[in-house]
Design a protein around this motif. Structure first.
Motif, PDB file in Angstrom:
ATOM      1  N   ALA A   1       0.813  -1.222   0.000  1.00 20.44           N
ATOM      2  CA  ALA A   1       0.000   0.000   0.000  1.00 20.44           C
ATOM      3  C   ALA A   1       0.843   1.266   0.000  1.00 20.44           C
ATOM      4  O   ALA A   1       0.420   2.302  -0.529  1.00 20.44           O
ATOM      5  CB  ALA A   1      -0.945  -0.002   1.203  1.00 20.44           C
ATOM      6  N   PHE A   2       2.047   1.197   0.557  1.00 17.02           N
ATOM      7  CA  PHE A   2       2.885   2.388   0.654  1.00 17.02           C
ATOM      8  C   PHE A   2       3.384   2.868  -0.712  1.00 17.02           C
ATOM      9  O   PHE A   2       3.654   4.053  -0.887  1.00 17.02           O
ATOM     10  CB  PHE A   2       4.073   2.118   1.583  1.00 17.02           C
ATOM     11  CG  PHE A   2       3.682   1.970   3.019  1.00 17.02           C
ATOM     12  CD1 PHE A   2       3.424   3.082   3.812  1.00 17.02           C
ATOM     13  CD2 PHE A   2       3.552   0.710   3.587  1.00 17.02           C
ATOM     14  CE1 PHE A   2       3.050   2.950   5.141  1.00 17.02           C
ATOM     15  CE2 PHE A   2       3.178   0.555   4.915  1.00 17.02           C
ATOM     16  CZ  PHE A   2       2.921   1.673   5.690  1.00 17.02           C
ATOM     17  N   PHE A   3       3.520   1.944  -1.663  1.00 13.98           N
ATOM     18  CA  PHE A   3       3.896   2.410  -3.006  1.00 13.98           C
ATOM     19  C   PHE A   3       2.735   2.361  -3.994  1.00 13.98           C
ATOM     20  O   PHE A   3       2.737   3.049  -5.011  1.00 13.98           O
ATOM     21  CB  PHE A   3       5.088   1.607  -3.554  1.00 13.98           C
ATOM     22  CG  PHE A   3       4.833   0.150  -3.800  1.00 13.98           C
ATOM     23  CD1 PHE A   3       4.171  -0.277  -4.944  1.00 13.98           C
ATOM     24  CD2 PHE A   3       5.285  -0.803  -2.906  1.00 13.98           C
ATOM     25  CE1 PHE A   3       3.947  -1.627  -5.185  1.00 13.98           C
ATOM     26  CE2 PHE A   3       5.071  -2.159  -3.137  1.00 13.98           C
ATOM     27  CZ  PHE A   3       4.398  -2.572  -4.277  1.00 13.98           C
ATOM     28  N   ALA A   4       1.683   1.573  -3.700  1.00 16.53           N
ATOM     29  CA  ALA A   4       0.571   1.435  -4.637  1.00 16.53           C
ATOM     30  C   ALA A   4      -0.278   2.703  -4.711  1.00 16.53           C
ATOM     31  O   ALA A   4      -0.649   3.148  -5.809  1.00 16.53           O
ATOM     32  CB  ALA A   4      -0.295   0.240  -4.252  1.00 16.53           C
ATOM     33  N   PHE A   5      -0.587   3.295  -3.554  1.00 17.38           N
ATOM     34  CA  PHE A   5      -1.445   4.481  -3.579  1.00 17.38           C
ATOM     35  C   PHE A   5      -0.783   5.679  -4.261  1.00 17.38           C
ATOM     36  O   PHE A   5      -1.451   6.406  -5.013  1.00 17.38           O
ATOM     37  CB  PHE A   5      -1.930   4.813  -2.174  1.00 17.38           C
ATOM     38  CG  PHE A   5      -3.029   3.903  -1.700  1.00 17.38           C
ATOM     39  CD1 PHE A   5      -4.342   4.108  -2.091  1.00 17.38           C
ATOM     40  CD2 PHE A   5      -2.745   2.817  -0.892  1.00 17.38           C
ATOM     41  CE1 PHE A   5      -5.359   3.257  -1.677  1.00 17.38           C
ATOM     42  CE2 PHE A   5      -3.746   1.960  -0.476  1.00 17.38           C
ATOM     43  CZ  PHE A   5      -5.061   2.170  -0.863  1.00 17.38           C
ATOM     44  N   PRO A   6       0.505   5.919  -4.059  1.00 15.12           N
ATOM     45  CA  PRO A   6       1.147   6.959  -4.868  1.00 15.12           C
ATOM     46  C   PRO A   6       1.088   6.651  -6.368  1.00 15.12           C
ATOM     47  O   PRO A   6       0.973   7.577  -7.180  1.00 15.12           O
ATOM     48  CB  PRO A   6       2.592   6.958  -4.351  1.00 15.12           C
ATOM     49  CG  PRO A   6       2.481   6.506  -2.941  1.00 15.12           C
ATOM     50  CD  PRO A   6       1.399   5.474  -2.951  1.00 15.12           C
ATOM     51  N   MET A   7       1.152   5.382  -6.721  1.00 16.97           N
ATOM     52  CA  MET A   7       1.012   5.015  -8.131  1.00 16.97           C
ATOM     53  C   MET A   7      -0.408   5.292  -8.618  1.00 16.97           C
ATOM     54  O   MET A   7      -0.620   5.762  -9.747  1.00 16.97           O
ATOM     55  CB  MET A   7       1.368   3.542  -8.329  1.00 16.97           C
ATOM     56  CG  MET A   7       2.857   3.246  -8.101  1.00 16.97           C
ATOM     57  SD  MET A   7       3.258   1.486  -8.080  1.00 16.97           S
ATOM     58  CE  MET A   7       3.152   1.075  -9.827  1.00 16.97           C
ATOM     59  N   PHE A   8      -1.408   5.021  -7.766  1.00 17.22           N
ATOM     60  CA  PHE A   8      -2.794   5.360  -8.128  1.00 17.22           C
ATOM     61  C   PHE A   8      -2.949   6.866  -8.342  1.00 17.22           C
ATOM     62  O   PHE A   8      -3.656   7.308  -9.258  1.00 17.22           O
ATOM     63  CB  PHE A   8      -3.756   4.917  -7.019  1.00 17.22           C
ATOM     64  CG  PHE A   8      -3.904   3.427  -6.866  1.00 17.22           C
ATOM     65  CD1 PHE A   8      -3.684   2.564  -7.932  1.00 17.22           C
ATOM     66  CD2 PHE A   8      -4.275   2.882  -5.651  1.00 17.22           C
ATOM     67  CE1 PHE A   8      -3.824   1.191  -7.781  1.00 17.22           C
ATOM     68  CE2 PHE A   8      -4.426   1.515  -5.480  1.00 17.22           C
ATOM     69  CZ  PHE A   8      -4.194   0.664  -6.549  1.00 17.22           C
ATOM     70  N   ASP A   9      -2.297   7.646  -7.490  1.00 15.12           N
ATOM     71  CA  ASP A   9      -2.445   9.103  -7.538  1.00 15.12           C
ATOM     72  C   ASP A   9      -1.899   9.721  -8.826  1.00 15.12           C
ATOM     73  O   ASP A   9      -2.264  10.844  -9.173  1.00 15.12           O
ATOM     74  CB  ASP A   9      -1.747   9.745  -6.331  1.00 15.12           C
ATOM     75  CG  ASP A   9      -2.480   9.478  -5.024  1.00 15.12           C
ATOM     76  OD1 ASP A   9      -3.680   9.168  -5.068  1.00 15.12           O
ATOM     77  OD2 ASP A   9      -1.838   9.568  -3.949  1.00 15.12           O
ATOM     78  N   THR A  10      -1.036   8.998  -9.522  1.00 19.25           N
ATOM     79  CA  THR A  10      -0.535   9.518 -10.806  1.00 19.25           C
ATOM     80  C   THR A  10      -1.608   9.511 -11.880  1.00 19.25           C
ATOM     81  O   THR A  10      -1.508  10.234 -12.872  1.00 19.25           O
ATOM     82  CB  THR A  10       0.655   8.683 -11.303  1.00 19.25           C
ATOM     83  OG1 THR A  10       0.210   7.357 -11.648  1.00 19.25           O
ATOM     84  CG2 THR A  10       1.756   8.614 -10.259  1.00 19.25           C
ATOM     85  N   LEU A  11      -2.636   8.655 -11.688  1.00 19.54           N
ATOM     86  CA  LEU A  11      -3.710   8.450 -12.677  1.00 19.54           C
ATOM     87  C   LEU A  11      -3.165   7.930 -14.013  1.00 19.54           C
ATOM     88  O   LEU A  11      -3.855   7.982 -15.025  1.00 19.54           O
ATOM     89  CB  LEU A  11      -4.514   9.735 -12.902  1.00 19.54           C
ATOM     90  CG  LEU A  11      -5.210  10.309 -11.662  1.00 19.54           C
ATOM     91  CD1 LEU A  11      -6.072  11.505 -12.035  1.00 19.54           C
ATOM     92  CD2 LEU A  11      -6.045   9.246 -10.971  1.00 19.54           C
ATOM     93  N   ASN A  12      -1.954   7.439 -13.989  1.00 18.84           N
ATOM     94  CA  ASN A  12      -1.364   6.828 -15.183  1.00 18.84           C
ATOM     95  C   ASN A  12      -1.904   5.400 -15.304  1.00 18.84           C
ATOM     96  O   ASN A  12      -1.685   4.579 -14.399  1.00 18.84           O
ATOM     97  CB  ASN A  12       0.167   6.811 -15.050  1.00 18.84           C
ATOM     98  CG  ASN A  12       0.850   6.261 -16.288  1.00 18.84           C
ATOM     99  OD1 ASN A  12       0.487   5.219 -16.801  1.00 18.84           O
ATOM    100  ND2 ASN A  12       1.858   6.961 -16.764  1.00 18.84           N
ATOM    101  N   PRO A  13      -2.607   5.065 -16.406  1.00 24.56           N
ATOM    102  CA  PRO A  13      -3.217   3.732 -16.534  1.00 24.56           C
ATOM    103  C   PRO A  13      -2.216   2.591 -16.387  1.00 24.56           C
ATOM    104  O   PRO A  13      -2.526   1.563 -15.772  1.00 24.56           O
ATOM    105  CB  PRO A  13      -3.837   3.752 -17.932  1.00 24.56           C
ATOM    106  CG  PRO A  13      -4.040   5.191 -18.240  1.00 24.56           C
ATOM    107  CD  PRO A  13      -2.927   5.918 -17.566  1.00 24.56           C
ATOM    108  N   VAL A  14      -1.030   2.764 -16.929  1.00 24.84           N
ATOM    109  CA  VAL A  14      -0.013   1.710 -16.842  1.00 24.84           C
ATOM    110  C   VAL A  14       0.412   1.496 -15.395  1.00 24.84           C
ATOM    111  O   VAL A  14       0.536   0.347 -14.924  1.00 24.84           O
ATOM    112  CB  VAL A  14       1.207   2.057 -17.711  1.00 24.84           C
ATOM    113  CG1 VAL A  14       2.322   1.030 -17.512  1.00 24.84           C
ATOM    114  CG2 VAL A  14       0.811   2.121 -19.178  1.00 24.84           C
ATOM    115  N   LEU A  15       0.615   2.575 -14.651  1.00 27.99           N
ATOM    116  CA  LEU A  15       1.034   2.460 -13.260  1.00 27.99           C
ATOM    117  C   LEU A  15      -0.080   1.887 -12.391  1.00 27.99           C
ATOM    118  O   LEU A  15       0.192   1.148 -11.425  1.00 27.99           O
ATOM    119  CB  LEU A  15       1.480   3.824 -12.727  1.00 27.99           C
ATOM    120  CG  LEU A  15       2.774   4.379 -13.324  1.00 27.99           C
ATOM    121  CD1 LEU A  15       3.115   5.735 -12.698  1.00 27.99           C
ATOM    122  CD2 LEU A  15       3.935   3.401 -13.120  1.00 27.99           C
TER     123      LEU A  15
END
Length: 468
Positions: free
Chosen positions: A338-352
């Motif tokens: 969760a510590f790296f997944a939510f920042p990846m979600f926040d990018t709104l980049n579909p690949v991430l």
């Protein structure tokens, strides 16, 4: 050529044929277990996705905010988890006494009928509070059936698998779970692509529930033709011959409380992590970022496919290097997700976003693939169905059922994903303690487990050779 050589040459083809026949039979059992499990989990996870996307608006339109409506929908979702241990107790008792096959036939019919009727329910605007009330009732039936499903499906395979490859073969019913989820996501994705948003909300989501009537018939037919494991038939004959021998839920709690607690501890983080990934991630992206529903379902579709591919190799890894190190790695890595997944979600980049969800499910597979073998090896045959069902299903009340609710409430209160990440990490710490207390059972014989049980409690030895 010596006489011994002639004998070996003469019998080798027959031994090879017998081994090939046994493996073919095991593959048929795996296929039967998987197909039925795909059907039942398609229906169960369909509800989870619909609760995230649809049910708040259809059944709880008077909620103060959209997030309040989603939380209310997740409460009905949790009802299914509360029903699961009840189903586990009832079907565990039946399965330990009469067989795994019979319970699997009943559970698939129950969940099929309940799911079809959910698709027929009028919304709040038509029948008022009867709509959520009926939804809760049908959800309870779904959960009750699922409570008996998992133990029967995995034990049907685990009890007929070779000792050296039990984790691999029994991981296949686990791999059927993401297939069921994938199918549910695929149907909802197709409906959301083909229909405007208002029509999808009005009736499009119902199609996925109605389709259960078709696939239940297939699953029931296949399960009707599976066979019970010889070790179960032998144990049943012993129990019938020696009435003093007990079985079932109360016996497993009395005789193997540590086994039940270990099973619950193993299940805790795995169950929470899974529902944070597949349910709460939807809520987070839709409510915080208003992320496109179709794009989100597509991301889940890709992740479920990867989850399916990863689970059997992880099962094989459990057979090669052991159950404990693989499970330990899953719990440690799961704590970081969760510590790296939510920042990846926040990018709104579909690949991430796809990558974050996929990585999470790969971490989850490290715990999930070996569960059937580990739990089967914790209990003797006479109470194995009850033991694995109790440990697996009771935990779902305090783990998976509450995980989306707790996460949504944390997000609403703190307006941050960090408390959610800490919640997941804490759950993984609990599971790490359970893993540390485990005894490594790689290659263990289930017959040896039964013999140890007989010695420990002064029971008669199994009537070996019984096949009916």
């Amino acid at each position: 050529m010596t006489g011994d050589q002639r004998v070996r040459t003469h019998h080798a083809p027959h031994a090879d044929a017998a081994e090939h026949s046994a493996k073919s039979g095991l593959k048929r059992i795996v296929a039967a277990s998987m197909i039925g499990t795909v059907v039942e989990w398609y229906e169960f996870f369909l509800y989870a996705t619909a609760a995230s996307l649809v049910f708040g608006a259809v059944f709880f339109p008077n909620a103060a905010t959209p997030l309040d409506g989603i939380i209310a929908a997740f409460v009905t979702y949790a009802v299914g988890f509360i029903a699961r241990p009840i189903g586990g107790i009832v079907f565990g008792q039946i399965g330990d006494r009469f067989g795994r096959k019979h319970t699997l036939q009943v559970t698939i019919i129950l969940i099929g009928v309940a799911t079809f009727l959910i698709g027929c329910l009028p919304g709040f605007g038509t029948i008022g509070y009867w709509a959520p009330a009926l939804l809760v009732g049908l959800r309870f039936i779904q959960g009750f059936a699922i409570g008996g499903e998992w133990g029967g499906a995995v034990l049907l395979v685990a009890e007929q698998s070779p000792n050296r490859s039990r984790a691999f073969w029994s991981s296949w019913p686990q791999a059927a779970v993401p297939v069921g989820n994938l199918l549910a996501t695929l149907v909802l994705l197709a409906m959301s692509w083909l229909l405007p948003a208002d029509q999808f909300l009005a009736w499009g989501w119902r199609v996925a529930f109605w389709l259960s009537a078709l696939i239940v018939a297939v699953g029931y037919y296949i399960r009707k033709h599976v066979t019970e494991a010889p070790i179960f038939l032998e144990t049943r004959a012993k129990v019938e011959a020696e009435k003093a021998v007990s079985y079932g839920v109360f016996e497993v709690v009395r005789r193997y409380p540590k086994g039940v607690l270990k099973a619950m501890g193993l299940r805790f983080a795995e169950n929470i992590l899974y529902y944070i990934i597949v349910s709460f991630s939807i809520v987070y992206l839709v409510t915080v970022h208003q992320y496109d529903t179709s794009q989100l379902l597509l991301a889940l579709l890709i992740a479920h496919a990867a989850h399916f591919v990863v689970i059997p190799p992880v099962g094989r890894l459990c057979d090669r290097i052991g159950r404990k190190p693989v499970y330990f790695a899953g719990a440690v890595l799961g704590a970081t997700w969760a510590f790296f997944a939510f920042p990846m979600f926040d990018t709104l980049n579909p690949v991430l976003i796809v990558l974050a969800v996929t990585i999470g499910l790969c971490f989850h597979a490290l715990m999930y693939a070996g569960q059937p073998a580990i739990m089967a090896e914790l209990f003797p045959t006479r109470m194995r169905y009850s033991g694995v069902s109790l440990g697996y299903q009771v935990t779902s009340i305090v783990a998976g059922s509450l995980a989306p609710i707790i996460a949504a409430a944390l997000l609403q209160r703190y307006d941050s994903w960090l408390p959610v990440a800490l919640y997941v990490a804490g759950a993984c710490a609990v599971t790490l303690v359970a893993v540390i207390t485990l005894r490594e059972t790689k290659g263990a014989s289930l017959r040896a487990v039964d013999e140890a049980d007989a010695v420990r409690f002064a029971l008669p030895t199994p009537a070996a050779g019984v096949r009916s």
